[in-house]
Design a protein around this motif. Structure first.
Motif, mmCIF file in Angstrom:
data_model
loop_
_atom_site.group_PDB
_atom_site.id
_atom_site.type_symbol
_atom_site.label_atom_id
_atom_site.label_comp_id
_atom_site.label_asym_id
_atom_site.label_seq_id
_atom_site.Cartn_x
_atom_site.Cartn_y
_atom_site.Cartn_z
ATOM 1 N N VAL A 97 0.835 -1.201 0.000
ATOM 2 C CA VAL A 97 0.000 0.000 0.000
ATOM 3 C C VAL A 97 0.874 1.257 0.000
ATOM 4 O O VAL A 97 0.608 2.216 -0.729
ATOM 5 C CB VAL A 97 -0.942 -0.009 1.225
ATOM 6 N N LEU A 101 1.040 4.174 -2.907
ATOM 7 C CA LEU A 101 0.743 5.578 -2.638
ATOM 8 C C LEU A 101 1.805 6.499 -3.227
ATOM 9 O O LEU A 101 1.506 7.601 -3.676
ATOM 10 C CB LEU A 101 0.650 5.812 -1.127
ATOM 11 N N ALA A 112 -7.598 2.025 -10.748
ATOM 12 C CA ALA A 112 -7.402 1.916 -9.294
ATOM 13 C C ALA A 112 -7.596 0.487 -8.814
ATOM 14 O O ALA A 112 -7.273 0.171 -7.665
ATOM 15 C CB ALA A 112 -8.384 2.830 -8.562
ATOM 16 N N TYR A 115 -4.632 -1.552 -7.077
ATOM 17 C CA TYR A 115 -4.355 -1.061 -5.729
ATOM 18 C C TYR A 115 -5.388 -1.603 -4.739
ATOM 19 O O TYR A 115 -5.039 -2.114 -3.664
ATOM 20 C CB TYR A 115 -4.370 0.460 -5.741
ATOM 21 N N LEU A 116 -6.670 -1.517 -5.119
ATOM 22 C CA LEU A 116 -7.723 -1.970 -4.211
ATOM 23 C C LEU A 116 -7.721 -3.486 -4.049
ATOM 24 O O LEU A 116 -8.068 -4.002 -2.985
ATOM 25 C CB LEU A 116 -9.087 -1.489 -4.719
ATOM 26 N N HIS A 129 -13.524 1.629 1.622
ATOM 27 C CA HIS A 129 -12.403 2.564 1.571
ATOM 28 C C HIS A 129 -12.688 3.665 0.556
ATOM 29 O O HIS A 129 -13.482 3.473 -0.372
ATOM 30 C CB HIS A 129 -11.118 1.844 1.167
ATOM 31 N N LEU A 131 -10.470 6.495 -1.993
ATOM 32 C CA LEU A 131 -9.191 6.937 -2.527
ATOM 33 C C LEU A 131 -9.304 8.422 -2.838
ATOM 34 O O LEU A 131 -10.205 8.834 -3.584
ATOM 35 C CB LEU A 131 -8.835 6.166 -3.801
ATOM 36 N N LEU A 133 -7.873 11.732 -4.626
ATOM 37 C CA LEU A 133 -7.039 12.057 -5.782
ATOM 38 C C LEU A 133 -6.751 13.548 -5.835
ATOM 39 O O LEU A 133 -7.601 14.369 -5.473
ATOM 40 C CB LEU A 133 -7.747 11.645 -7.081
ATOM 41 N N LEU A 139 -2.786 9.432 -6.596
ATOM 42 C CA LEU A 139 -3.386 8.982 -5.354
ATOM 43 C C LEU A 139 -2.703 9.649 -4.172
ATOM 44 O O LEU A 139 -1.513 9.455 -3.922
ATOM 45 C CB LEU A 139 -3.270 7.464 -5.239
ATOM 46 N N ARG A 141 -4.040 9.559 -0.913
ATOM 47 C CA ARG A 141 -4.260 8.839 0.344
ATOM 48 C C ARG A 141 -5.435 7.889 0.173
ATOM 49 O O ARG A 141 -6.346 8.148 -0.607
ATOM 50 C CB ARG A 141 -4.561 9.843 1.461
ATOM 51 N N SER A 142 -5.395 6.782 0.891
ATOM 52 C CA SER A 142 -6.582 5.935 0.992
ATOM 53 C C SER A 142 -6.990 5.862 2.455
ATOM 54 O O SER A 142 -6.132 5.893 3.348
ATOM 55 C CB SER A 142 -6.314 4.535 0.439
ATOM 56 N N ILE A 172 -12.863 11.696 -5.547
ATOM 57 C CA ILE A 172 -12.615 10.476 -4.785
ATOM 58 C C ILE A 172 -13.150 9.262 -5.544
ATOM 59 O O ILE A 172 -14.070 9.368 -6.358
ATOM 60 C CB ILE A 172 -13.226 10.517 -3.369
#
Length: 235
Positions: A97, A101, A112, A115-116, A129, A131, A133, A139, A141-142, A172
């Motif tokens: 993760v 980032l 995305a 990543y997810l 969650h 994300l 942008l 990205l 932050r998540s 987002i």
């Protein structure tokens, strides 16, 4: 009785092999042996590591998602060994993760998904969650918003948009997982997404997609779905 690691030649001992040749030469079982540290009266650490690995069908993914209870069901694995294994895989997920980032730019909403998938695939409970942008679709932050079934009581716009407002982002992506493995959106998924889109329009924060993460099932190659791609909602 099986040989103990100390009875093996130096080049057959995992720690010595790593010190002399590097970690890349070690097998999965040898790496697991280093993590658990010791075996039992009947099994060396390497033999017990092989038992653990085989118990999860020689799959690191299955092993990484095992619960403490799953691990402790294996003869020779107690709380200390089980928590050591869980800690290593937890660190590995955090590393993935963190790396994402630092370098992840979303060219289109569904990009995305990798990543997810790393973040959510294989989880035993639903996690929601978001994300965040920046203007260049990097990205920022998540954030985990909730754990549990996806409905209004668990995913409130206040919690979702608080994070977006805190970090000053105007876009987002939503993401959550289906522990069943089937990423097909439920009526609750669609209703929740519509509610969040409406709330975002009031605040001037655009929701660009909602991705649902599953895992590959027999006869189904999908590991995620994009509600934008499916055309079920006007984003």
């Amino acid at each position: 009785m099986n040989k103990k690691i100390k009875d093996l030649p130096d080049l057959d001992r995992p720690r010595e092999r790593m010190l002399s040749m590097g970690e890349e030469v070690l097998s999965e079982s040898e790496l697991i042996a280093l993590i658990i540290g010791s075996g039992t009266r009947e099994l060396s650490a390497i033999d017990l590591a092989r038992v653990i690995y085989q118990h999860f069908d020689n799959s690191l993914f299955r092993l990484s998602r095992a619960t403490l209870e799953d691990l402790e069901h294996i003869h020779g694995v107690g709380p200390a060994k089980a928590t050591s294994l869980k800690a290593v895989f937890a660190l590995a997920r955090k590393l993935i993760v963190e790396e994402a980032l630092e370098q992840f730019t979303i060219n289109r909403p569904e990009s995305a998904a990798p990543y997810l998938i790393q973040l959510l695939s294989g989880k035993t409970q639903e996690e929601f969650h978001i994300l965040l942008l920046d203007t260049k679709n990097k990205l920022l932050r998540s954030s985990q918003i909730s754990v549990g079934l996806l409905d209004r009581s668990h995913v409130h716009p206040r919690e979702v948009f608080r994070e977006a407002l805190r970090y000053g982002t105007a876009k987002i992506i939503l993401g959550h997982n289906h522990p069943s493995g089937d990423p097909t959106p439920s009526p609750q998924d669609i209703e929740c997404t519509k509610n969040l889109i409406e709330a975002g329009e009031i605040l001037g924060i655009k929701i660009v997609d909602h991705l649902i993460i599953g895992h590959k099932l027999a006869g189904d190659s999908r590991q995620f779905v994009s509600l934008r791609q499916l055309g079920l909602i006007n984003f």
